[in-house]
Design an enzyme around this catalytic site. Structure first.
Site, PDB file in Angstrom:
ATOM      1  N   TYR A 110       0.843  -0.686  -0.054  1.00  0.00           N
ATOM      2  CA  TYR A 110       0.145  -0.531  -0.014  1.00  0.00           C
ATOM      3  C   TYR A 110       1.015   1.713   0.245  1.00  0.00           C
ATOM      4  CZ  TYR A 110      -4.075  -3.105   1.573  1.00  0.00           C
ATOM      5  OH  TYR A 110      -5.174  -4.027   1.046  1.00  0.00           O
ATOM      6  N   LYS A 139       3.687 -14.913   2.508  1.00  0.00           N
ATOM      7  CA  LYS A 139       3.323 -15.795   0.931  1.00  0.00           C
ATOM      8  C   LYS A 139       4.903 -15.890   0.287  1.00  0.00           C
ATOM      9  CE  LYS A 139       1.160 -17.668  -2.964  1.00  0.00           C
ATOM     10  NZ  LYS A 139       1.062 -18.843  -2.424  1.00  0.00           N
ATOM     11  N   ASP A 187      -2.564 -18.473   1.310  1.00  0.00           N
ATOM     12  CA  ASP A 187      -3.712 -18.655   0.922  1.00  0.00           C
ATOM     13  C   ASP A 187      -4.579 -19.453   1.989  1.00  0.00           C
ATOM     14  OD1 ASP A 187      -1.325 -19.860   0.329  1.00  0.00           O
ATOM     15  OD2 ASP A 187      -1.761 -20.449  -1.765  1.00  0.00           O
ATOM     16  N   ASP A 198      -4.860  -6.709   6.005  1.00  0.00           N
ATOM     17  CA  ASP A 198      -6.051  -6.073   5.611  1.00  0.00           C
ATOM     18  C   ASP A 198      -7.409  -7.191   5.321  1.00  0.00           C
ATOM     19  OD1 ASP A 198      -8.553  -4.382   4.633  1.00  0.00           O
ATOM     20  OD2 ASP A 198      -7.512  -2.988   2.906  1.00  0.00           O
ATOM     21  N   ASP A 226     -10.455  -9.089   7.164  1.00  0.00           N
ATOM     22  CA  ASP A 226     -12.338  -8.040   6.519  1.00  0.00           C
ATOM     23  C   ASP A 226     -12.519 -10.577   7.045  1.00  0.00           C
ATOM     24  OD1 ASP A 226     -12.040  -6.027   6.400  1.00  0.00           O
ATOM     25  OD2 ASP A 226     -12.978  -6.055   4.284  1.00  0.00           O
TER      26      ASP A 226
END
Ligand code: NAD
Length: 357
Positions: A142, A191, A223, A247, A251
């Site tokens: 970001y 990852k 994942d 992030d 959620d």
């Protein structure tokens, strides 16, 4: 205590839920004998409408001269076509980086009264969900280099994920410190099978873990983590991750606890200063309809009292009051189920306030 708080209501349902959160803060301060002043400031779409930019200097000044910030949410359809740098959401990135808030704590807890609102199978929900997502907030994808260029295949665009040892170390320390006060289990999500930045992330987290021998550390690829979160959420205590993975996972964690309208968050730096906000956005689809659940914003005030001001008793008092109102069967539309008593967003705020008083 004599506190000076900045309040940024923002856009959409932001002002609706923030008003309830400020009412609760005032009631708690009164009950426990603290003094507090609240200074409002504009950010996001509201600031664009007034100053043509999402984060005016005046707002940063108000925040910098306060003891902590209460934020609603920013954004909305009205500003969706503006160029990236002028969009309301840029205010969030600006606030986080300018105020040095690199650690985002996002608790995802399934209240016992809300088991029915959990979309997972009953045996999975009954095992309990009590996770703290610790998300890096001022680095990674970001904040990395980004741009567009012309290629022989048409326009191309890129964003860059970059993490330094310092950035990973300080967020890992936040996670391990939080783990000491919980079930002493950190799962770091990356990852590392594909990304170089994740391989550095994993090395640094493993190194930090050596200073916390009582905390167990495991690593998961993102994942797999997203799959495990719906398969067996009870296995997690602290989920530590990068800006983007954190992030997304928070959620997902929010949804399995019933509603995004229930979950608070804290954004912290190295001092006690923090910014406290619900994890949800400005929800333009329900703005102005008195449908917004104010509980996430109210629980954000509890987090502020605990993390910035060490007012544990006051924080617990808010949390217990919320639990009592839920146990009595009161529900906003987002968490409503048959047999429960439905109230508008403002009604939920009033019930919690009554419980506090
Ligand atoms: P959102 O969180 O605003 O809404 C997602 C869904 O959850 C919607 O159906 C909404 O009605 C519902 N919802 C959210 N909060 C609720 C509440 N308190 N009570 C009941 N229902 C609630 O996410 P979105 O729709 O992806 O984003 C809307 C806008 O908010 C966008 O402009 C986005 O960029 C912005 N946003 C801001 C923040 C922030 O300010 N921190 C965070 C996320 C999104």
């Amino acid at each position: 205590m004599n506190l000076n708080l900045a309040v940024i209501p923002g856009d959409g349902i932001g002002p609706e839920v923030t008003a309830q959160a400020v009412n609760v803060a005032k009631a708690v301060f009164k009950k426990f004998g603290h003094e507090a002043s609240f200074t409002e400031a504009l950010a996001g779409g509201a600031a664009i409408d007034r100053f043509q930019i999402p984060l005016p200097k005046e707002t940063l000044d108000v925040c910098r001269s306060s003891d902590s910030v209460i934020l609603g949410a920013v954004g909305g359809w009205k500003w969706d076509t503006l160029p990236g740098d002028l969009r309301p959401e840029r205010a969030l990135l600006g606030l986080r980086s300018e105020l040095g808030l690199y650690a985002n704590l996002r608790p995802a807890k399934l209240f016992s009264a809300l088991k029915g609102a959990c979309p997972l199978r009953e045996d999975i929900a009954s095992a309990g969900i009590d996770i703290l997502v610790v998300r890096e907030l001022t680095g990674g994808l970001y904040f990395g280099d980004r741009g567009r260029k012309q290629t022989d295949q048409g326009q191309a665009a890129w964003d860059t994920e970059q993490y330094s040892v310092l950035e990973v170390k300080r967020i890992a320390v936040s996670a391990f410190e939080a783990a000491l006060k919980r079930r002493k289990k950190v799962t770091s999500v990356d990852k590392a099978n594909v990304l170089e930045s994740s391989r550095l992330w994993r090395e640094v987290v493993t190194d930090v873990a050596k200073s916390y021998p009582s905390v167990s550390l495991s690593h998961l690829y993102v994942d797999n983590a997203s799959m495990q979160l719906v398969k067996d959420p009870a296995q997690f205590d602290i989920l530590l991750s990068t800006n983007m993975f954190g992030d997304i996972l928070s959620d997902e964690a929010s949804q399995i606890t019933g509603s995004i309208g229930m979950l608070p968050s804290a954004s912290l730096g190295s001092s006690g200063f923090g910014m406290y906000e619900p994890i949800h956005g400005s929800a333009p689809d329900i703005a102005g309809k008195d449908l917004a659940n104010p509980i996430a914003a109210i629980l954000s005030v509890a987090m502020m009292l605990r993390h910035s001001f060490a007012l544990e008793e006051e924080a617990a008092f808010i949390e217990t009051s919320v639990e009592k109102v839920l146990a009595e069967g009161w529900r906003t539309a987002d968490i409503h189920s048959p047999g429960m008593k439905k109230v508008p967003g403002s009604g939920m705020g009033e019930l919690i306030l009554k419980e506090l008083e």
